[in-house]
Design an enzyme around this catalytic site. Structure first.
Site, PDB file in Angstrom:
ATOM      1  N   LYS A 125       0.857  -1.190   0.000  1.00  0.00           N
ATOM      2  CA  LYS A 125       0.000   0.000   0.000  1.00  0.00           C
ATOM      3  C   LYS A 125       0.885   1.229   0.000  1.00  0.00           C
ATOM      4  O   LYS A 125       2.025   1.172   0.476  1.00  0.00           O
ATOM      5  CB  LYS A 125      -0.871   0.020   1.260  1.00  0.00           C
ATOM      6  CG  LYS A 125      -2.095   0.895   1.153  1.00  0.00           C
ATOM      7  CD  LYS A 125      -3.229   0.161   0.476  1.00  0.00           C
ATOM      8  CE  LYS A 125      -4.453   1.002   0.296  1.00  0.00           C
ATOM      9  NZ  LYS A 125      -5.599   0.168  -0.128  1.00  0.00           N
ATOM     10  N   ASP A 165      -7.145   4.282  -4.299  1.00  0.00           N
ATOM     11  CA  ASP A 165      -7.790   4.120  -2.992  1.00  0.00           C
ATOM     12  C   ASP A 165      -8.406   5.499  -2.712  1.00  0.00           C
ATOM     13  O   ASP A 165      -8.663   6.251  -3.662  1.00  0.00           O
ATOM     14  CB  ASP A 165      -6.762   3.710  -1.916  1.00  0.00           C
ATOM     15  CG  ASP A 165      -7.419   3.233  -0.610  1.00  0.00           C
ATOM     16  OD1 ASP A 165      -7.858   2.070  -0.550  1.00  0.00           O
ATOM     17  OD2 ASP A 165      -7.519   4.028   0.341  1.00  0.00           O
TER      18      ASP A 165
HETATM   19  P1  NDP Z   1     -13.021   7.782  -2.587  1.00  0.00           P
HETATM   20  O1  NDP Z   1     -11.963   8.786  -2.364  1.00  0.00           O
HETATM   21  O2  NDP Z   1     -13.553   7.577  -3.959  1.00  0.00           O
HETATM   22  O3  NDP Z   1     -14.267   8.079  -1.649  1.00  0.00           O
HETATM   23  C1  NDP Z   1     -14.153   8.124  -0.261  1.00  0.00           C
HETATM   24  C2  NDP Z   1     -15.468   8.602   0.280  1.00  0.00           C
HETATM   25  O4  NDP Z   1     -15.481   8.444   1.682  1.00  0.00           O
HETATM   26  C3  NDP Z   1     -15.704  10.087  -0.005  1.00  0.00           C
HETATM   27  O5  NDP Z   1     -17.060  10.327  -0.145  1.00  0.00           O
HETATM   28  C4  NDP Z   1     -15.151  10.725   1.247  1.00  0.00           C
HETATM   29  O6  NDP Z   1     -15.668  12.005   1.531  1.00  0.00           O
HETATM   30  C5  NDP Z   1     -15.594   9.735   2.286  1.00  0.00           C
HETATM   31  N1  NDP Z   1     -14.723   9.831   3.428  1.00  0.00           N
HETATM   32  C6  NDP Z   1     -13.393   9.702   3.468  1.00  0.00           C
HETATM   33  N2  NDP Z   1     -12.928   9.920   4.681  1.00  0.00           N
HETATM   34  C7  NDP Z   1     -14.016  10.188   5.425  1.00  0.00           C
HETATM   35  C8  NDP Z   1     -14.204  10.507   6.765  1.00  0.00           C
HETATM   36  N3  NDP Z   1     -13.151  10.602   7.604  1.00  0.00           N
HETATM   37  N4  NDP Z   1     -15.465  10.717   7.204  1.00  0.00           N
HETATM   38  C9  NDP Z   1     -16.511  10.637   6.367  1.00  0.00           C
HETATM   39  N5  NDP Z   1     -16.398  10.348   5.068  1.00  0.00           N
HETATM   40  C10 NDP Z   1     -15.161  10.152   4.608  1.00  0.00           C
HETATM   41  O7  NDP Z   1     -12.441   6.424  -1.999  1.00  0.00           O
HETATM   42  P2  NDP Z   1     -12.941   4.918  -2.237  1.00  0.00           P
HETATM   43  O8  NDP Z   1     -14.407   4.885  -2.443  1.00  0.00           O
HETATM   44  O9  NDP Z   1     -12.063   4.323  -3.260  1.00  0.00           O
HETATM   45  O10 NDP Z   1     -12.564   4.245  -0.840  1.00  0.00           O
HETATM   46  C11 NDP Z   1     -13.485   4.129   0.224  1.00  0.00           C
HETATM   47  C12 NDP Z   1     -13.037   3.013   1.148  1.00  0.00           C
HETATM   48  O11 NDP Z   1     -12.992   1.783   0.423  1.00  0.00           O
HETATM   49  C13 NDP Z   1     -11.643   3.169   1.758  1.00  0.00           C
HETATM   50  O12 NDP Z   1     -11.632   2.584   3.039  1.00  0.00           O
HETATM   51  C14 NDP Z   1     -10.770   2.326   0.828  1.00  0.00           C
HETATM   52  O13 NDP Z   1      -9.595   1.907   1.469  1.00  0.00           O
HETATM   53  C15 NDP Z   1     -11.709   1.183   0.549  1.00  0.00           C
HETATM   54  N6  NDP Z   1     -11.439   0.384  -0.653  1.00  0.00           N
HETATM   55  C16 NDP Z   1     -11.325   0.952  -1.873  1.00  0.00           C
HETATM   56  C17 NDP Z   1     -11.107   0.168  -2.989  1.00  0.00           C
HETATM   57  C18 NDP Z   1     -11.053   0.729  -4.358  1.00  0.00           C
HETATM   58  O14 NDP Z   1     -10.927  -0.047  -5.300  1.00  0.00           O
HETATM   59  N7  NDP Z   1     -11.158   2.042  -4.559  1.00  0.00           N
HETATM   60  C19 NDP Z   1     -10.943  -1.286  -2.870  1.00  0.00           C
HETATM   61  C20 NDP Z   1     -11.157  -1.795  -1.550  1.00  0.00           C
HETATM   62  C21 NDP Z   1     -11.379  -0.977  -0.484  1.00  0.00           C
HETATM   63  P3  NDP Z   1     -14.853  13.321   1.099  1.00  0.00           P
HETATM   64  O15 NDP Z   1     -15.035  13.407  -0.368  1.00  0.00           O
HETATM   65  O16 NDP Z   1     -15.489  14.422   1.867  1.00  0.00           O
HETATM   66  O17 NDP Z   1     -13.430  13.080   1.512  1.00  0.00           O
HETATM   67  O1  2IT Z   2      -7.964  -1.591  -0.620  1.00  0.00           O
HETATM   68  C1  2IT Z   2      -7.914  -2.067  -1.770  1.00  0.00           C
HETATM   69  O2  2IT Z   2      -8.042  -3.276  -1.983  1.00  0.00           O
HETATM   70  C2  2IT Z   2      -7.724  -1.139  -2.896  1.00  0.00           C
HETATM   71  N1  2IT Z   2      -7.665   0.070  -2.690  1.00  0.00           N
HETATM   72  C3  2IT Z   2      -7.578  -1.673  -4.289  1.00  0.00           C
HETATM   73  C4  2IT Z   2      -6.185  -2.153  -4.531  1.00  0.00           C
HETATM   74  C5  2IT Z   2      -5.862  -2.548  -5.945  1.00  0.00           C
HETATM   75  O3  2IT Z   2      -4.684  -2.855  -6.160  1.00  0.00           O
HETATM   76  O4  2IT Z   2      -6.726  -2.569  -6.807  1.00  0.00           O
END
Ligand code: NDP
Ligand code: 2IT
Length: 451
Positions: A125, A165
């Site tokens: 990561k 992420d």
């Molecule tokens: P994005 O940046 O696309 O979206 C994150 C969202 O969560 C935004 O709406 C953001 O709001 C909100 N957010 C972030 N921090 C906070 C907080 N402290 N309090 C309230 N809302 C918050 O990220 P992702 O959707 O990609 O990621 C979301 C989660 O999923 C994370 O935990 C990530 O590690 C996990 N994840 C992501 C993957 C991926 O493929 N993208 C894969 C597996 C897991 P704001 O815009 O105001 O910051």
């Molecule tokens: O938390 C996760 O699994 C991710 N943000 C996606 C990682 C990836 O390599 O696609």
């Protein structure tokens, strides 16, 4: 308990300022206790202590110039946690809260998650405390280029393959890949989450949200249930949340919540496909705030509150909860309120969104609880499929990728269930996911001897 306890204690003593990392290590290792009896060879080779130490961790300076000509300095990180079963693989997080402890927790989780996907990927990561919010496109581009100016020397398609992420989506991957290609003079699959024109995979943007929903559907099916007409609470409004909403709608459920870090919206009529498209455009193109949804659709809006706070305070009935924002967003008090309001299924789209107290409450109340490393593995699994397509220099159809994603989520669910049962913990997805993910990595580490 001694081996496990010793390792947990040592981690806490060695890095006292990394609470998220301690939390992740404790959550995994405590469930691994029975493996120490069944696999004395793991104890002998000290696998437990070796697996909590990253292979290596890079910490670097990222200087860049903002639109006013000022030189700004951010911190960059890449933690290559474990490559026993394949190249290091895992996302990059751009968020002001990022520090080494947070990247280590995410990298550690990624090791087990990637093992569960059935694909040959190790765990890693990276990220930075740069905040893309409020920055111009030019600033984001210059930051990404500065970040890659150092990162490029540590990564490669057979070595370490980053992706998105929090704060890193298609735009950022484009800038990062473009710069890597420029300075290495190589067009290779060094990042995933790329756009289709330059080597991306269909369904990768949707994969985490879809996969989490598929996993929840599998859990529901064990009790003869499905998504039809169920009330679903989703937190976040980013990549994972958006496509979780889309898939829940397709499966006949009704999503009534979303949030960002400023506000929560509640739409009792349901965030249907059209409204979901609006959110995708609002967040990914206009880069607006979720509050604008409430203005447009005349729904309730609670500023400064999380989805879980609002559900507790308003006593809102929910069948299924999909936390898709960030770590530790859902605590014990809000978990108890969710259960009281009728929630019987929680699948984590985010990484470690439930605090240890919350997890305990879900498990004690017989809630179907799918931890992030199992429930959100569809994102990285589809990244693995993107890597396969890049290696073969061809691309699969949407149906092909989506079908593989579905099969992978079913297989992860099955392996959680079977492993939990084999260890006398029927229905415990936490134990199932941790032991199944761990065993494969541990066996590979054992095969290599002491390296
Ligand atoms: P994005 O940046 O696309 O979206 C994150 C969202 O969560 C935004 O709406 C953001 O709001 C909100 N957010 C972030 N921090 C906070 C907080 N402290 N309090 C309230 N809302 C918050 O990220 P992702 O959707 O990609 O990621 C979301 C989660 O999923 C994370 O935990 C990530 O590690 C996990 N994840 C992501 C993957 C991926 O493929 N993208 C894969 C597996 C897991 P704001 O815009 O105001 O910051
Ligand atoms: O938390 C996760 O699994 C991710 N943000 C996606 C990682 C990836 O390599 O696609």
């Amino acid at each position: 308990m001694s081996v496990i306890k010793d390792v947990i204690d040592k981690v806490k003593q060695t890095d006292p300022d990394q609470p998220e990392f301690h939390q992740a290590v404790e959550e995994v290792l405590e469930t691994l206790e029975p493996t120490t009896k069944r696999h004395p060879e793991f104890v002998k080779a000290n696998i437990y202590e070796r697996i909590v130490e990253p292979e290596r961790a890079m910490h670097f300076r990222v200087p860049w110039v903002d639109d006013k000509g000022k030189v700004i300095v951010n911190r960059g990180f890449r933690v290559q946690f474990n490559n026993a079963i394949g190249p290091f693989k895992g996302g990059l997080r751009f968020h002001p809260s990022v520090n080494l402890g947070i990247i280590k927790f995410l990298g550690f989780e990624q090791v087990f998650k990637n093992s569960l996907t059935t694909l040959p990927m190790g765990g890693g990561k990276g990220g930075t405390d740069f905040d893309p919010k409020g920055k111009s496109d030019g600033e984001v581009m210059r930051f990404c280029q500065a970040f890659m100016r150092e990162l490029f020397r540590h990564i490669g398609p057979e070595c370490d393959v980053p992706a998105g992420d929090i704060g890193v989506g298609g735009r950022e991957i484009g800038y990062l890949f473009g710069y890597y290609k420029k300075i290495r003079n190589e067009h290779t699959g060094v990042l995933t989450g790329k756009s289709l024109e330059y080597g991306g995979s269909l369904v990768r943007p949707e994969a985490t949200g879809y996969g989490t929903t598929y996993f929840a559907a599998e859990m529901l099916a064990t009790r003869g249930l499905d998504f039809k007409n169920k009330i679903v609470a989703i937190s976040g409004a980013g990549n994972v949340a958006q496509y979780a909403v889309e898939k829940v709608n397709q499966l006949g459920g009704k999503v009534i919540t979303l949030c960002d870090s400023s506000a929560t919206i509640i739409d009792e009529k349901g965030i249907d496909a059209k409204k979901c498209d609006y959110v995708i455009e609002l967040k990914n193109v206009k880069r607006g705030r979720i509050k604008e949804y409430a203005d447009k659709y005349k729904s309730a809006c609670f500023e400064g509150m999380s989805v879980w706070d609002v559900i507790r305070e308003q006593g809102i009935k929910v069948d299924i909860a999909l936390p898709c924002a960030t770590q530790n967003e859902l605590d014990g008090i809000n978990a108890a309120a969710l259960v009281k309001n009728g929630c019987y299924c929680v699948a984590e789209g985010a990484n470690m969104p439930s605090t240890p107290d919350a997890v305990k409450i879900f498990q004690e109340n017989n809630v179907l609880y799918g931890p992030g490393k199992a429930a959100n593995a569809g994102g990285v699994a589809t990244s693995g499929l993107e890597m396969s397509q890049n290696s073969m220099k061809l691309s699969w159809t949407r149906e092909e990728v989506d079908n593989r994603l579905l099969l992978i989520m079913k297989s992860i669910h099955k392996s959680c269930i079977e492993t939990a049962e084999a260890y006398g913990r029927k229905g415990d997805y936490v134990t199932g996911a941790n032991i199944a993910g761990f065993t494969k990595v541990a066996r590979a580490m054992l095969a290599y001897g002491v390296v």
